[in-house]
Design an enzyme around this catalytic site. Sequence first.
Site, PDB file in Angstrom:
ATOM      1  N   LYS A  29       0.830  -1.199   0.000  1.00 19.89           N
ATOM      2  CA  LYS A  29       0.000   0.000   0.000  1.00 19.89           C
ATOM      3  C   LYS A  29       0.866   1.251   0.000  1.00 19.89           C
ATOM      4  O   LYS A  29       0.626   2.193  -0.762  1.00 19.89           O
ATOM      5  CB  LYS A  29      -0.911   0.018   1.221  1.00 19.89           C
ATOM      6  CG  LYS A  29      -1.826   1.225   1.244  1.00 19.89           C
ATOM      7  CD  LYS A  29      -1.991   2.012   2.493  1.00 19.89           C
ATOM      8  CE  LYS A  29      -1.127   1.815   3.648  1.00 19.89           C
ATOM      9  NZ  LYS A  29      -1.388   2.710   4.782  1.00 19.89           N
ATOM     10  N   ARG A  34       2.446   5.978  -3.020  1.00 21.03           N
ATOM     11  CA  ARG A  34       3.505   6.924  -3.378  1.00 21.03           C
ATOM     12  C   ARG A  34       3.735   6.909  -4.881  1.00 21.03           C
ATOM     13  O   ARG A  34       3.917   7.972  -5.503  1.00 21.03           O
ATOM     14  CB  ARG A  34       4.796   6.578  -2.625  1.00 21.03           C
ATOM     15  CG  ARG A  34       4.779   7.034  -1.166  1.00 21.03           C
ATOM     16  CD  ARG A  34       5.878   6.360  -0.358  1.00 21.03           C
ATOM     17  NE  ARG A  34       5.980   6.911   0.998  1.00 21.03           N
ATOM     18  CZ  ARG A  34       5.138   6.633   1.988  1.00 21.03           C
ATOM     19  NH1 ARG A  34       4.121   5.816   1.767  1.00 21.03           N
ATOM     20  NH2 ARG A  34       5.307   7.159   3.186  1.00 21.03           N
ATOM     21  N   GLY A 103      -5.039   7.279   5.456  1.00 25.34           N
ATOM     22  CA  GLY A 103      -4.153   8.328   5.928  1.00 25.34           C
ATOM     23  C   GLY A 103      -3.309   8.922   4.817  1.00 25.34           C
ATOM     24  O   GLY A 103      -3.068  10.139   4.789  1.00 25.34           O
ATOM     25  N   SER A 177       4.443  10.265  10.516  1.00 24.51           N
ATOM     26  CA  SER A 177       5.461  10.587   9.516  1.00 24.51           C
ATOM     27  C   SER A 177       4.830  10.981   8.184  1.00 24.51           C
ATOM     28  O   SER A 177       5.505  11.535   7.318  1.00 24.51           O
ATOM     29  CB  SER A 177       6.385   9.386   9.311  1.00 24.51           C
ATOM     30  OG  SER A 177       5.678   8.295   8.737  1.00 24.51           O
ATOM     31  N   GLU A 324       3.115   0.145  12.822  1.00 26.49           N
ATOM     32  CA  GLU A 324       2.051  -0.584  12.136  1.00 26.49           C
ATOM     33  C   GLU A 324       2.145  -2.095  12.359  1.00 26.49           C
ATOM     34  O   GLU A 324       1.181  -2.818  12.131  1.00 26.49           O
ATOM     35  CB  GLU A 324       2.055  -0.273  10.647  1.00 26.49           C
ATOM     36  CG  GLU A 324       3.285  -0.741   9.902  1.00 26.49           C
ATOM     37  CD  GLU A 324       3.336  -0.153   8.498  1.00 26.49           C
ATOM     38  OE1 GLU A 324       3.420  -0.936   7.550  1.00 26.49           O
ATOM     39  OE2 GLU A 324       3.286   1.090   8.362  1.00 26.49           O
ATOM     40  N   HIS A 351      -4.180   6.301  14.594  1.00 24.56           N
ATOM     41  CA  HIS A 351      -4.294   5.593  13.312  1.00 24.56           C
ATOM     42  C   HIS A 351      -5.761   5.373  12.966  1.00 24.56           C
ATOM     43  O   HIS A 351      -6.625   6.147  13.378  1.00 24.56           O
ATOM     44  CB  HIS A 351      -3.505   4.290  13.377  1.00 24.56           C
ATOM     45  CG  HIS A 351      -2.031   4.489  13.217  1.00 24.56           C
ATOM     46  ND1 HIS A 351      -1.157   3.496  12.842  1.00 24.56           N
ATOM     47  CD2 HIS A 351      -1.262   5.593  13.381  1.00 24.56           C
ATOM     48  CE1 HIS A 351       0.070   3.963  12.782  1.00 24.56           C
ATOM     49  NE2 HIS A 351       0.035   5.244  13.111  1.00 24.56           N
ATOM     50  N   ARG A 355      -5.499   2.378  18.329  1.00 26.00           N
ATOM     51  CA  ARG A 355      -5.123   0.962  18.312  1.00 26.00           C
ATOM     52  C   ARG A 355      -4.748   0.441  19.695  1.00 26.00           C
ATOM     53  O   ARG A 355      -4.956  -0.741  19.983  1.00 26.00           O
ATOM     54  CB  ARG A 355      -3.978   0.738  17.315  1.00 26.00           C
ATOM     55  CG  ARG A 355      -4.434   0.792  15.873  1.00 26.00           C
ATOM     56  CD  ARG A 355      -3.316   0.599  14.869  1.00 26.00           C
ATOM     57  NE  ARG A 355      -3.863   0.434  13.527  1.00 26.00           N
ATOM     58  CZ  ARG A 355      -3.140   0.465  12.414  1.00 26.00           C
ATOM     59  NH1 ARG A 355      -1.828   0.672  12.487  1.00 26.00           N
ATOM     60  NH2 ARG A 355      -3.716   0.305  11.235  1.00 26.00           N
ATOM     61  N   ARG A 396      -5.580  -3.797  10.724  1.00 27.25           N
ATOM     62  CA  ARG A 396      -4.558  -4.450  11.554  1.00 27.25           C
ATOM     63  C   ARG A 396      -5.161  -5.017  12.836  1.00 27.25           C
ATOM     64  O   ARG A 396      -4.668  -6.021  13.353  1.00 27.25           O
ATOM     65  CB  ARG A 396      -3.454  -3.449  11.879  1.00 27.25           C
ATOM     66  CG  ARG A 396      -2.872  -2.793  10.620  1.00 27.25           C
ATOM     67  CD  ARG A 396      -1.437  -3.113  10.419  1.00 27.25           C
ATOM     68  NE  ARG A 396      -0.917  -2.375   9.281  1.00 27.25           N
ATOM     69  CZ  ARG A 396      -0.629  -2.896   8.094  1.00 27.25           C
ATOM     70  NH1 ARG A 396      -0.814  -4.190   7.885  1.00 27.25           N
ATOM     71  NH2 ARG A 396      -0.152  -2.155   7.104  1.00 27.25           N
ATOM     72  N   LYS A 421      -8.989  -2.687   3.261  1.00 28.85           N
ATOM     73  CA  LYS A 421      -8.183  -1.453   3.209  1.00 28.85           C
ATOM     74  C   LYS A 421      -6.853  -1.696   2.528  1.00 28.85           C
ATOM     75  O   LYS A 421      -6.390  -0.870   1.724  1.00 28.85           O
ATOM     76  CB  LYS A 421      -7.982  -0.929   4.628  1.00 28.85           C
ATOM     77  CG  LYS A 421      -7.133   0.328   4.732  1.00 28.85           C
ATOM     78  CD  LYS A 421      -7.017   0.761   6.175  1.00 28.85           C
ATOM     79  CE  LYS A 421      -6.050   1.926   6.317  1.00 28.85           C
ATOM     80  NZ  LYS A 421      -6.564   3.166   5.700  1.00 28.85           N
TER      81      LYS A 421
END
Length: 435
Positions: A29, A34, A103, A177, A324, A351, A355, A396, A421
């Site tokens: 992902k 990107r 995100g 980040s 993650e 997130h 979580r 997750r 996702k």
Amino acid sequence: MPAPDHSRPWTAPTATARLDARVQLPGSKSLTNRALLLAALADGPSTLHRPLRSRDASIMAAGLRALGADIREAPGDGLFGPDLVVTPGPIVGGAAIDCGLAGTAMRFLPIMAALGDGPVAFDGDPHARERPMDQTIAALRGLGVEVEADAPRLPFTVHGAGRVQGGERTIDASASSQFVSALLLVAARFDEGLTLHHRGSRLPSLPHIEMTLEALRQRGVDARSLDADDGASWRVEPGPIAPLDEQIEPDLSNAAPFLAAVVAVGGRVVLDGWPARTTQVGRLLPELLEPFGATSRVADGTLTVEAVGGEIPGAMLDLRAAGELAPTIVALGALASAPVEVTGIGHIRGHETDRIRALVDDIVAIGGVATALPDGIRVEPAPLTGGPWGAYADHRIATAGAVIGLRVPGVEVDDIGATAKTIPEFPELWAAMLA
């Protein structure tokens, strides 16, 4: 074959024997999104081979189309769908973009929209409205871009004026980040490029920033880290972004539950397509699973992980670089015979869901002992029973329930469809591994 029904609770399969499986996973992902963004900003058409086909990737593609890019499917040789050909176009305004719970979309696309010629409205799922967006909005305003927002989160509207001057900015990326990556990815299209400084209490998921810099350099952009005494800094020079035909690596973070399964029940799993060199956070999995008794080896493009099974030892791990992966490691902690403490993950409260709270609540609900720490989670041995496992619309958290279900009969994940996702095929791949 009829499509599986993900609208009802999914009973996590319990392993009846040691594993001996070979697994292939869809594309990354992080790399796919990107690559899509940079292809839409490039000077010519790009082809993405074996890209991820998931909700997050679809949201990114739809957002880029709304901003003027042409993205079309092309025949490919991957197991999980066709390739994508991305042809850039003039960046346009006048769109409304639904970021879902992605995100990358909600942080990356607004920066690109600033280069357009009019307003672009951003919104998302209900929980997306709770995710921090303050640094994206502040950075845009600091770059002279008008942003209409009632609060530092979704929904908001970016009023693009056709260009961004760039220059030098300071942000606090302690919460994600992605705030850094979003700015760096688009900065080559700023008139002056960008010198970006992070000043804050932490910088989580640093490997994702390394991934961003590498993706830029692969396309001919001068992008680099700078020496900084009191934080972290980066520089992206203005200039063209070259088109690229790119092979998307398998998603190594999505490998986490499959590799953790070996620790949980013993045996062997061979993962195809493991890269010899990668910027993905999942590359850390072999060393993270070692304290739990796993052994790993990489050869000929595969990763093989083996474990004896039986009692799982305790461990203390700092996952600030790989938050993650924390849900999977915490799931193993719930099965361990000694305490497991995972720290450095305070940022994962922001997130897809909180979580830390979700994992603690789920583990306690099935009889476990889990405690939220200021910066992590501590799990202690306790007999577990089956019962409901809330996914909280988080892929997750859903897969963490699957890991626990390998050893605990009757774990009922309320929304296994949340895995769409990043890995829509998860239930089928999980069943095939156990078969």
